[in-house]
Design a protein around this motif. Sequence first.
Motif, PDB file in Angstrom:
ATOM      1  N   ARG A  77       0.832  -1.217   0.000  1.00 44.47           N
ATOM      2  CA  ARG A  77       0.000   0.000   0.000  1.00 44.47           C
ATOM      3  C   ARG A  77       0.861   1.260   0.000  1.00 44.47           C
ATOM      4  O   ARG A  77       0.495   2.271  -0.597  1.00 44.47           O
ATOM      5  CB  ARG A  77      -0.931   0.010   1.217  1.00 44.47           C
ATOM      6  N   ILE A  80       2.226   1.664  -3.581  1.00 47.15           N
ATOM      7  CA  ILE A  80       1.271   2.172  -4.588  1.00 47.15           C
ATOM      8  C   ILE A  80       0.646   3.492  -4.139  1.00 47.15           C
ATOM      9  O   ILE A  80      -0.345   3.950  -4.709  1.00 47.15           O
ATOM     10  CB  ILE A  80       0.164   1.146  -4.917  1.00 47.15           C
ATOM     11  N   GLN A 132      -1.010   4.472  -1.519  1.00 54.97           N
ATOM     12  CA  GLN A 132      -2.319   4.543  -0.887  1.00 54.97           C
ATOM     13  C   GLN A 132      -2.250   4.727   0.620  1.00 54.97           C
ATOM     14  O   GLN A 132      -3.272   4.774   1.288  1.00 54.97           O
ATOM     15  CB  GLN A 132      -3.117   3.280  -1.226  1.00 54.97           C
ATOM     16  N   TRP A 188       5.166  11.625  -6.344  1.00 51.22           N
ATOM     17  CA  TRP A 188       4.204  10.581  -6.651  1.00 51.22           C
ATOM     18  C   TRP A 188       3.706  10.629  -8.089  1.00 51.22           C
ATOM     19  O   TRP A 188       3.569   9.605  -8.756  1.00 51.22           O
ATOM     20  CB  TRP A 188       3.048  10.678  -5.660  1.00 51.22           C
ATOM     21  N   PHE A 203       4.392   2.418 -12.872  1.00 56.34           N
ATOM     22  CA  PHE A 203       4.128   1.120 -12.257  1.00 56.34           C
ATOM     23  C   PHE A 203       2.741   0.597 -12.644  1.00 56.34           C
ATOM     24  O   PHE A 203       1.844   1.353 -13.012  1.00 56.34           O
ATOM     25  CB  PHE A 203       4.289   1.181 -10.727  1.00 56.34           C
ATOM     26  N   TYR A 237      -0.275  -2.316 -11.212  1.00 54.59           N
ATOM     27  CA  TYR A 237      -0.671  -2.979  -9.968  1.00 54.59           C
ATOM     28  C   TYR A 237      -1.781  -3.982 -10.268  1.00 54.59           C
ATOM     29  O   TYR A 237      -2.784  -3.643 -10.893  1.00 54.59           O
ATOM     30  CB  TYR A 237      -1.147  -1.917  -8.969  1.00 54.59           C
TER      31      TYR A 237
END
Lengths: 283, 410
Positions: free
Chosen positions: A49, A52, A54, A73, A80, A82
Amino acid sequence: MSDAAIEIEDLVICYGDFVAVDGLNLTVPKGQLFGLLGPNGAGKTSTIRILIGQKRPTSGSIRVLGHDVLTDWQAIKPMFGYVPDRENHFDDFTGRRNLQIFADLYRVPYRRIDECLETVELLDAADVVVRGYSLGMRRKLLLARALLHKPAVLYLDEPTANLDIHSAAVVRKTLRALVAEGTTVVLTTHNMQEVEEICDRVAILCKGRLVALDTPLSLRRQHTERLVDVVLLDGSRHVFNMDIPEQRQRLAHHVQSDAVASIKTREFNFREAFLKLTGTEFT
Amino acid sequence: MLRWYIIRTLLKKEAWRHLADRGGIFVAFLLIGCFALACMFGRRFIGDQILVGTVGVCYVDEVDLGQHTPAWLSHLRSHPPEADLRIRFRRHSQLPIGLLFYGENTGAVQIRDGGTDHNGQPRYVIMVWFPGSDAGVMEPYLRWFWKETFAFFGQQRRPLQIDTEGPLLFPSGSMLVRVSPQSGGKRHFLTYSRLENDQKWFSDLPPPLEIRVEYHQLQNRADMLSFAATALITFAMWFFSVFLMPALTCEERERGVLLAQALSPASTLEIFAAKFLFYPLAGILLGVILAAIYKISVIVSLFFWIALVTTAIGYLGLGLAIASLAPNQRKASMGAMCYLLAIALLLFISLQFRVPLAQHFVLERHCVRLLHASLVGTASAYRYEMIAAIVLSLFWTGLAVRLFRRHGWQ
């Protein structure tokens, strides 16, 4: 330019008083297929998390392809892909339309959609509404979506869970092909065979800490127990440890005297190694 | 920075979703179809009917009084009604020359010069103009008018002699009038209670001020279709922004699709922008169609567009707030329904139990009035509602953005 795709330094993730990740240091080189293992609550999902974007870490720094996850970011996002552990498609759309949305967002030409669908063997079902897909097809569509923009880093959360043998093999083959092309793949999985088959390196987490970081082969060397199970003709069962000279001689004696009904070496058991390292059953 | 190709993609995605699941489109067509039929065939059946209390604005006009406003009217101006009534004072100089026109769903109290009495004192004529066939619709306004009028002349120690052939629409409770014997169809009223309480004034009582009250029916009518149009436009906006948008956003979040979009190159702002554009625009489009069915000329009214956009933004804020707080699609739908019910109850209780302050914090209280005023052409009387609606819309939108950024797609 660093050779590391992912650099995690002193990562701490807390949920209130609960420490999910406790001072994790990890470097994933570019072009590797990296396995992240651990029992439930080990901190795998929390780490993903963070990767990515989050969740913000409590402390520590994370760099992906040289960019700081916290401060840069927007630069990382297009680099990337996911694949989550549960499918998240628009059920009312066809597989192709699902990918069209993301192709537009990534500004990828539509011909790439067919390439990705073909890679995961879904081209024939491209114009079928996702609601009619099997679980395996949905998961393969997730992978196709993640591959659309040819990401430099790919995160996968249990990519082969609930897949049939053939579909799982397709996914593994695709991942190896990606790594061969230079993509860095980070996956979490509970499939020990998968780890041994496809991962270049493995990190084992337990209670938020890194307990092992090595190649599967090295882990095999470190944790293989050199035991031999023997059943003699008289029906008795014996276990011989090959590291103890007397037991090796006794085994040799049984073999030479033709008293052995069956003989079997114990193969490396990742589950046992994992149990030894983490002190917990793999779940 | 907003990138058009991303917003376009997200808008396209929303449109595809509605084309794939046509519930929203069906409701939109149902609203349009039903209202079109109502407008085509319904006017002759419901056009002359009126609900009590449907006078949206009451004008208090000084007609034929010249430039000098009597102190009595100054008193009225400085004592507006406490209740939630919309009064517009117009001096003689502010009135249009020629025929006075009152729009739909408006009433008027005209104060006119009635000449002088035998003592040379001025007399007044009060003309009460009411829409529809029932003068009772003016009761809230007249109650205020007479209360303040009696209060003023009571302070002046001046009795009033009121002649009327119309209904008794004076304040109940503390009646300040005495009914004199009826003669020739006319009823005479004379203020007396203040004088009775203070007998020493009785001896030097000045002659009463003569006021004649007349009731007139306006040629226009309180158009029920304007209320229906307002309700449907409001519903259309609510349906798209407060009901559909949170439900579909929650579905996306529940299924992880929102997260997938958030991990793509689309920024939070762009995901917002697409939702901000699609749902309010859909609501606005449906609202415009409904308004055009009611009265085509409305769509060139700037006030109508401002009212529509303000309502759309406010509802979008509400919708996003619900989407951010509701954990799943079902709860989002329930939240939207509960909001509707709660607001209806709040407004009802506020009106019934005279708690005027509470309703001022409700977006619908202002937006519904704005929309109706824009439909019937009484917009200029609703400046306060406009400001309040804009403030509330911005509040909801700001709150929604904050909530959505915090846990919108988790």
